[in-house]
Design a protein around this motif. Structure first.
Motif, PDB file in Angstrom:
ATOM      1  N   SER A 168     -18.317  23.035   4.926  1.00 47.92           N
ATOM      2  CA  SER A 168     -17.590  22.506   6.086  1.00 47.92           C
ATOM      3  C   SER A 168     -16.797  21.257   5.722  1.00 47.92           C
ATOM      4  CB  SER A 168     -18.575  22.156   7.213  1.00 47.92           C
ATOM      5  OG  SER A 168     -19.271  20.965   6.876  1.00 47.92           O
ATOM      6  N   GLY A 169     -15.877  20.911   6.609  1.00 50.86           N
ATOM      7  CA  GLY A 169     -15.070  19.712   6.411  1.00 50.86           C
ATOM      8  C   GLY A 169     -15.874  18.440   6.633  1.00 50.86           C
ATOM      9  N   THR A 170     -16.800  18.491   7.555  1.00 48.51           N
ATOM     10  CA  THR A 170     -17.654  17.333   7.811  1.00 48.51           C
ATOM     11  C   THR A 170     -18.431  16.973   6.550  1.00 48.51           C
ATOM     12  OG1 THR A 170     -17.856  17.927  10.142  1.00 48.51           O
ATOM     13  CG2 THR A 170     -19.578  16.505   9.242  1.00 48.51           C
ATOM     14  N   ASN A 219     -16.010  15.589   3.778  1.00 52.37           N
ATOM     15  CA  ASN A 219     -15.651  14.185   4.044  1.00 52.37           C
ATOM     16  C   ASN A 219     -16.814  13.251   3.741  1.00 52.37           C
ATOM     17  OD1 ASN A 219     -12.925  14.219   4.879  1.00 52.37           O
ATOM     18  ND2 ASN A 219     -13.504  14.909   6.938  1.00 52.37           N
ATOM     19  N   HIS A 238     -11.296  11.676  12.396  1.00 52.34           N
ATOM     20  CA  HIS A 238     -12.438  12.594  12.418  1.00 52.34           C
ATOM     21  C   HIS A 238     -13.629  12.006  11.666  1.00 52.34           C
ATOM     22  CE1 HIS A 238     -14.520  16.477  12.385  1.00 52.34           C
ATOM     23  NE2 HIS A 238     -13.647  16.869  13.280  1.00 52.34           N
ATOM     24  N   GLU A 241     -17.827  12.907  13.369  1.00 51.07           N
ATOM     25  CA  GLU A 241     -18.762  13.416  12.362  1.00 51.07           C
ATOM     26  C   GLU A 241     -20.132  12.771  12.499  1.00 51.07           C
ATOM     27  OE1 GLU A 241     -16.591  13.537   8.584  1.00 51.07           O
ATOM     28  OE2 GLU A 241     -15.060  14.784   9.542  1.00 51.07           O
ATOM     29  N   GLU A 255      -5.933  10.205   7.623  1.00 47.26           N
ATOM     30  CA  GLU A 255      -6.032  11.608   8.072  1.00 47.26           C
ATOM     31  C   GLU A 255      -4.622  12.152   8.347  1.00 47.26           C
ATOM     32  OE1 GLU A 255      -9.093  12.238  11.042  1.00 47.26           O
ATOM     33  OE2 GLU A 255      -7.871  13.732  12.046  1.00 47.26           O
ATOM     34  N   ASP A 272      -8.313  12.714   4.685  1.00 46.24           N
ATOM     35  CA  ASP A 272      -8.840  13.884   5.385  1.00 46.24           C
ATOM     36  C   ASP A 272      -7.631  14.752   5.721  1.00 46.24           C
ATOM     37  OD1 ASP A 272      -9.861  15.781   7.053  1.00 46.24           O
ATOM     38  OD2 ASP A 272     -10.872  14.383   8.423  1.00 46.24           O
ATOM     39  N   ALA A 299      -7.616  17.927   6.547  1.00 50.08           N
ATOM     40  CA  ALA A 299      -8.110  19.176   7.149  1.00 50.08           C
ATOM     41  C   ALA A 299      -6.926  20.093   7.457  1.00 50.08           C
ATOM     42  CB  ALA A 299      -8.903  18.866   8.417  1.00 50.08           C
ATOM     43  N   ARG A 300      -5.841  19.493   7.993  1.00 51.98           N
ATOM     44  CA  ARG A 300      -4.637  20.268   8.338  1.00 51.98           C
ATOM     45  C   ARG A 300      -3.425  19.784   7.534  1.00 51.98           C
ATOM     46  NH1 ARG A 300      -7.377  19.473  13.181  1.00 51.98           N
ATOM     47  NH2 ARG A 300      -8.163  21.405  14.111  1.00 51.98           N
ATOM     48  N   CYS A 314      -9.344  21.749   4.868  1.00 45.15           N
ATOM     49  CA  CYS A 314     -10.093  22.820   5.529  1.00 45.15           C
ATOM     50  C   CYS A 314      -9.403  24.178   5.357  1.00 45.15           C
ATOM     51  CB  CYS A 314     -10.228  22.546   7.022  1.00 45.15           C
ATOM     52  SG  CYS A 314     -11.424  21.273   7.420  1.00 45.15           S
ATOM     53  N   SER A 341     -10.742  26.678   7.099  1.00 46.45           N
ATOM     54  CA  SER A 341     -11.242  27.367   8.293  1.00 46.45           C
ATOM     55  C   SER A 341     -10.519  26.959   9.572  1.00 46.45           C
ATOM     56  CB  SER A 341     -12.733  27.069   8.451  1.00 46.45           C
ATOM     57  OG  SER A 341     -12.922  25.670   8.527  1.00 46.45           O
ATOM     58  N   LYS A 342      -9.438  26.191   9.440  1.00 46.69           N
ATOM     59  CA  LYS A 342      -8.651  25.837  10.633  1.00 46.69           C
ATOM     60  C   LYS A 342      -7.495  26.839  10.708  1.00 46.69           C
ATOM     61  CE  LYS A 342     -11.221  22.280  11.652  1.00 46.69           C
ATOM     62  NZ  LYS A 342     -11.196  20.847  11.446  1.00 46.69           N
ATOM     63  N   THR A 394     -14.283  24.357   3.059  1.00 46.37           N
ATOM     64  CA  THR A 394     -13.388  23.209   2.896  1.00 46.37           C
ATOM     65  C   THR A 394     -13.425  22.847   1.421  1.00 46.37           C
ATOM     66  OG1 THR A 394     -13.637  22.317   5.128  1.00 46.37           O
ATOM     67  CG2 THR A 394     -13.158  20.733   3.403  1.00 46.37           C
TER      68      THR A 394
HETATM   69  C1  LIG Z   1     -12.235  20.127  11.679  1.00 49.56           C
HETATM   70  C2  LIG Z   1     -12.002  18.847  11.025  1.00 49.56           C
HETATM   71  C3  LIG Z   1     -12.916  18.327  10.113  1.00 49.56           C
HETATM   72  C4  LIG Z   1     -14.286  18.915   9.878  1.00 49.56           C
HETATM   73  O1  LIG Z   1     -14.341  20.228   9.607  1.00 49.56           O
HETATM   74  P1  LIG Z   1     -15.623  21.124   9.999  1.00 49.56           P
HETATM   75  O2  LIG Z   1     -15.480  22.257   9.062  1.00 49.56           O
HETATM   76  O3  LIG Z   1     -15.463  21.464  11.434  1.00 49.56           O
HETATM   77  O4  LIG Z   1     -16.847  20.321   9.717  1.00 49.56           O
HETATM   78  C5  LIG Z   1     -12.581  17.159   9.481  1.00 49.56           C
HETATM   79  N1  LIG Z   1     -11.441  16.520   9.736  1.00 49.56           N
HETATM   80  C6  LIG Z   1     -10.548  16.976  10.623  1.00 49.56           C
HETATM   81  C7  LIG Z   1      -9.289  16.217  10.840  1.00 49.56           C
HETATM   82  C8  LIG Z   1     -10.798  18.158  11.296  1.00 49.56           C
HETATM   83  O5  LIG Z   1      -9.915  18.606  12.189  1.00 49.56           O
END
Ligand SMILES: *Cc1c(COP(=O)(O)O)cnc(C)c1O
Length: 340
Positions: free
Chosen positions: A66-68, A71, A92, A97, A145, A175, A177-178, A203, A205-206, A214
């Motif tokens: 996971s992203g959590t 990070n 995030h 988190e 982020e 971070d 994620a996106r 990530c 998974s987004k 992630t």
């Molecule tokens: C979703 C997200 C995370 C964490 O990802 P998970 O897989 O849901 O734990 C971290 N940072 C940002 C900016 C996110 O949107």
């Protein structure tokens, strides 16, 4: 709780995490060659890590569930007990988190207000850096982020932030994620947006549509620390190639198409504005709308899944096509707005 989300008529705008792996992605997962990744034996994990490291310009990459966790492993690799990281109040890693850096890493966050564009004022960052004095935690890391709250952060700001961190001897974590949403929106490569950071978390998974996963990126020394942190956090997986195969499929097929999500978010925002709603964005795939009482319930009753809140976030993603946006807008229009 919210109806059968597998029904084709349901439009799920709660998050871009709700995407389900496509038939082709599932096929790639089913056919993945696997091994025990704790021994470094999983060829598909190794291929994913090599590919994304190449794509984003880093020496190494490491797959997390996971992203959590990615990070948190990054925070724990940059900072030790009694150290501090500077981070946006809306970030995030700080806000969403569960305080993991403090709980599990003995790391103190120093949050700083985000400005409306998602950035944090670098003068405030500089002022928050603690002097070397036993009264203070040791300021070690600046964490940013991109995108943040659906807002892409341009290279020019990142450049300034990285310069300040370098001058002040701080490590840097992004971070991301996106990060691919930001790259597609800005029309630059994700590599360009990551350049200069000591670590980046991305990530799968987004919006990229993988069911989990992630990737954390950094140099070889950093990733060595992150492997240890991942072990402590229970994130070392065995035949993880099944997940990595989905990630590889996502990187090969689902990056450029993020532009469609951005266009769908635009269309959704336009329709909401035409219906008289107060709307922020989108800059990438997220629309924020001021929601009157009863609005969320009305949408959900019409099979448009949303998370209730006064500032409602609606997210476009690869499981919502333009017909889905039309259905969402039809439900919006059937909710009678009382005159302000
Ligand atoms: C979703 C997200 C995370 C964490 O990802 P998970 O897989 O849901 O734990 C971290 N940072 C940002 C900016 C996110 O949107």
């Amino acid at each position: 709780m919210i109806g059968d989300t597998t029904k084709g008529t349901v439009v799920d705008l709660r998050s871009d995490t709700v995407t389900r792996p496509s038939a082709a992605m599932r096929q790639a997962m089913a056919q993945a060659q696997v091994g025990d990744d704790v021994f470094g034996d999983d060829p598909t994990v190794n291929r994913l890590q090599a590919k994304i490291a190449e794509m984003l310009g880093f020496e190494r990459a490491l797959l997390f569930p996971s992203g959590t966790q990615s990070n948190l492993a990054a925070l724990m690799s940059h900072c030790g007990r009694g150290d501090e990281y500077l981070v946006g109040q809306e970030a995030h890693t700080y806000r969403f988190e569960a305080g993991g850096g403090a709980v599990l890493g003995s790391i103190q966050p120093q949050p700083i207000a985000n400005r409306p564009d998602g950035t944090i004022d670098l003068a405030m960052v500089e002022a928050a850096i603690k002097p070397d004095d036993p009264h203070f935690a040791r300021t070690r890391l600046l964490a940013l982020e991109n995108t943040i709250g659906g807002k892409e952060i341009p290279r020019s700001y990142l450049e300034q932030a990285l310069l300040l961190a370098k001058k002040k001897n701080l490590s840097t974590h992004l971070d991301g994620a996106r990060i691919f949403n930001a790259a597609v929106k800005l029309g630059v490569s994700a590599k360009e947006l990551c350049r200069g950071f000591d670590s980046v978390s991305v990530c799968l998974s987004k919006g990229l549509g993988a069911p989990a996963g992630t990737v954390l990126l950094g140099n070889a020394d950093f990733i060595k620390l992150a492997v240890r942190a991942r072990k402590i956090l229970g994130g070392a997986m065995r035949q993880a190639g099944i997940i990595a195969a989905a990630g590889l499929y996502a990187l090969e097929n689902n990056v450029e198409r993020l532009a469609q999500d951005h266009a769908n978010a635009e269309r959704l925002a336009k329709g909401l504005r035409e219906a008289g709603y107060e709307v922020e964005g989108p800059q990438t795939n997220m629309v924020f709308v001021k929601a009157p009482p009863g609005f969320a319930d009305h949408l959900v009753n019409n099979e448009i899944l949303v998370l209730a809140g006064p500032r409602m976030r609606l997210v476009a993603h690869l499981d919502v096509d333009s017909a889905g946006i039309d259905r969402a807008l039809a439900a919006v229009r059937s909710f009678a707005l009382s005159p302000a």
